[in-house]
Design an enzyme around this catalytic site. Structure first.
Site, PDB file in Angstrom:
ATOM      1  N   GLY A 123       9.352  23.091 -12.118  1.00  0.00           N
ATOM      2  CA  GLY A 123       8.590  24.253 -11.710  1.00  0.00           C
ATOM      3  C   GLY A 123       8.738  24.605 -10.239  1.00  0.00           C
TER       4      GLY A 123
ATOM      5  N   ASP B 274       0.586  13.949  -5.241  1.00  0.00           N
ATOM      6  CA  ASP B 274       1.252  14.134  -6.536  1.00  0.00           C
ATOM      7  C   ASP B 274       1.921  12.828  -6.967  1.00  0.00           C
ATOM      8  OD1 ASP B 274       1.985  15.481  -8.800  1.00  0.00           O
ATOM      9  OD2 ASP B 274       3.682  16.520  -7.898  1.00  0.00           O
TER      10      ASP B 274
END
Length: 562
Positions: free
Chosen positions: A21, A132
């Site tokens: 993404g 993340d």
């Protein structure tokens, strides 16, 4: 898409390594040195904003300073033809999401996570959060028969948030299956958020599954916010129960219940595996609620600026942690086969967007049908129809004797709504406590109003004191008191785009203003109260997270606001 032999930013492309993404990663050859590099090209459409570009440059400078044996080195970064890129060391090996738990000895799984923990603690000491952490960002390379561990993509999650304004809207800032409760609820982050994600990653390497798996993203979020993690000893034979306790602590819903550092967590995990008798004590499971006090951490400072003395993390006025207790056990979950979900949810965007898109359509249709300034009378009991039977509202008379002291004013609100709010100390300018359903409640004055909920809060006018109660897994609600009825009426008159309804519950009449145009699954409701004593003017503002307008209204009906 670049092809083999093409040049980009001076590098010669060898082949594409992956696509996601955020953009694409290519294996490329350095133009002057005999070196292969990983060239990450970040999507153009995420970086059209000049401020985002500046952030990209600052992040690149900062990340380049993180020189550690377990952090992927960054060699260069830039922007070519409106496309940002980062050149970093090429790690010739798999990432941890490609490992099969059945073939991975527990000792090796803990070693991989322990080396990742050292990288995180190093970055945290320099004021940098990863945001993340997940197996897909843990890279493995075998050098001279020794496996080395590298943590990748520092700062990328922050760049993504800035580019897409995710932080402002309270949306999710990391892959759902590894995100901390603080990330999912839009709360401030500190190093213990990375620790939570690291614990989810160890859970995955030990069991082949994630702590909170569900077919729908809402179920995953609910698990992170409200459910105790299942014991790994029940999911894989041979794992000691002592390891359950370690993971339960690292996966505590409240950051203060976790270990002080990532290395402390992995040291405890290693001890639990090798010496189960030395099990750590665990804070009992409780649904997540944001801290009652301001948490201060300075993640990702300006390059060259030294972190302040509070850059690790500090919190003031926190409630004491509950007494230690044995971890709650849970029955083994049925093992389900999933293709890629056991890794890093490569299709997380589809998982989030597609199921919620249908809900968005439903909500928008309901809004179109319900948006009106025409009162829609609904009732749990028959609503009186004659004017002389309707009680006067609490916004029709003057506020009698409203005290100047904010603590005394907060006490009036506490006494008016005793089952929703904690008791206030009238001698204190700021009060905190636990409200309905475990919500964390804090008083605010107009000079320092409550923080935005991320739902687009309405302007509630010239109020004098407010109790703001934040619940995760439950709606957030706010009670405000006005100096005069006219001030409250003015706030109501300033509302726009709402559906007004009179509701009578348990003999008491209320008027609700259900605000239209709310963000997806974040409905908003303002409640007007009707007088019992003719004193003081009150309003209640309620907003939900991952619920519909009807679900928020049902919660409101069940709340003890009488």
């Amino acid at each position: 898409m670049l092809r083999a032999g093409e040049r980009f930013a001076g590098y010669e492309i060898e082949r594409e390594l992956g696509r996601g993404g955020m953009g694409s990663v290519y294996l490329a050859r350095h133009p002057r040195l005999p070196r292969l590099i990983a060239l990450k090209l970040l999507s153009r459409d995420l970086f059209g904003d000049i401020e985002v570009r500046r952030r990209f440059e600052r992040e690149g400078d900062l990340i380049a300073r993180l020189e550690h044996p377990n952090i992927v080195p960054v060699y260069d970064r830039g922007i070519d033809d409106a496309q940002p890129w980062i050149a970093m060391r090429y790690i010739d090996g798999p990432d941890a999401s490609q490992l099969e738990a059945a073939n991975l000895p527990p000792r090796q799984a803990i070693r991989i996570i322990a080396e990742t923990a050292r990288a995180l603690d190093f970055a945290h000491r320099r004021g940098v959060l990863h945001r993340d952490v997940k197996p897909a960002n843990i890279l493995l390379e075998r050098i001279d028969a020794e496996e080395r561990v590298f943590l990748a993509d520092f700062g990328i999650a922050r760049l993504r948030d800035d580019a897409t304004k995710l932080t402002q809207t309270g949306s999710f800032t990391a892959t759902l299956t590894y995100a901390s409760p603080e990330q999912l609820s839009g709360q401030p982050l500190d190093p213990r958020s990375d620790q939570y994600s690291l614990a989810c990653s160890l859970f995955r390497l030990l069991t082949g599954d994630v702590p909170f798996a569900a077919e729908h993203p809402v179920g995953i979020i609910h698990g992170h916010l409200n459910q105790a993690p299942p014991p790994v000893s029940a999911l894989r034979a041979g794992l000691p129960q002592a390891l359950d306790a370690v993971l339960a602590r690292a996966l505590a819903k409240h950051p203060e219940g976790r270990f002080d550092s990532c290395t402390e967590f992995t040291d405890a995990a290693q001890q639990a595996l090798e010496n189960p008798a030395g099990v750590t004590q665990v804070v009992p499971h409780a649904p997540f609620a944001p801290p009652a006090a301001t948490t201060r951490f300075e993640p990702n400072p300006v390059p060259g600026q030294r972190p302040s003395g509070t850059s690790r993390y500090t919190a003031r006025a926190q409630a004491p942690a509950p007494a230690a207790a044995a971890p709650r056990t849970a029955p083994p979950r049925p093992r389900k086969k999933r293709s890629k979900l056991r890794g890093c949810l490569l299709g997380v965007a589809a998982l989030v967007v597609l199921p919620l898109a249908a809900v968005a359509v439903i909500v928008s249709v309901l809004d179109e049908k319900g948006t009106s300034h025409t009162p829609a009378i609904t009732s749990e009991e028959p609503t009186p129809t004659t004017e002389d039977t309707i009680t006067p509202t609490e916004t029709t008379g003057p506020a009698a004797g409203l005290p100047e002291n904010s603590g005394a004013a907060a006490q009036i609100l506490s006494q008016r709504f005793p089952q929703m709010l904690p008791q206030a100390d009238p001698s204190s300018d700021t009060n905190t406590g636990v409200g309905y359903q475990g919500a964390t409640c804090t008083t605010y004055q107009p000079a320092s109003p409550p923080p935005e909920t991320g739902s687009g809060d309405p302007d509630l006018g010239a109020w004098e004191i407010a109790w703001n109660c934040t619940g995760v897994g439950h709606p957030t609600y706010r009670f405000v008191m006005y100096r005069s009825a006219a001030d409250a009426e003015e706030a109501l008159n300033a509302l726009s785009g709402y559906t007004k309804s009179d509701i009578k519950l348990h003999g008491t009449k209320y008027t609700n203003y259900q605000i239209s145009g709310s963000a997806l699954l974040r409905p908003r409701l303002v409640t007007e109260f009707h007088a019992r004593e003719g004193k003081h003017a009150f309003l209640m503002y309620t907003t939900g997270l991952l619920v519909t307008d009807d679900q928020l209204l049902e919660w409101w009906k069940s709340a003890p606001i009488n």
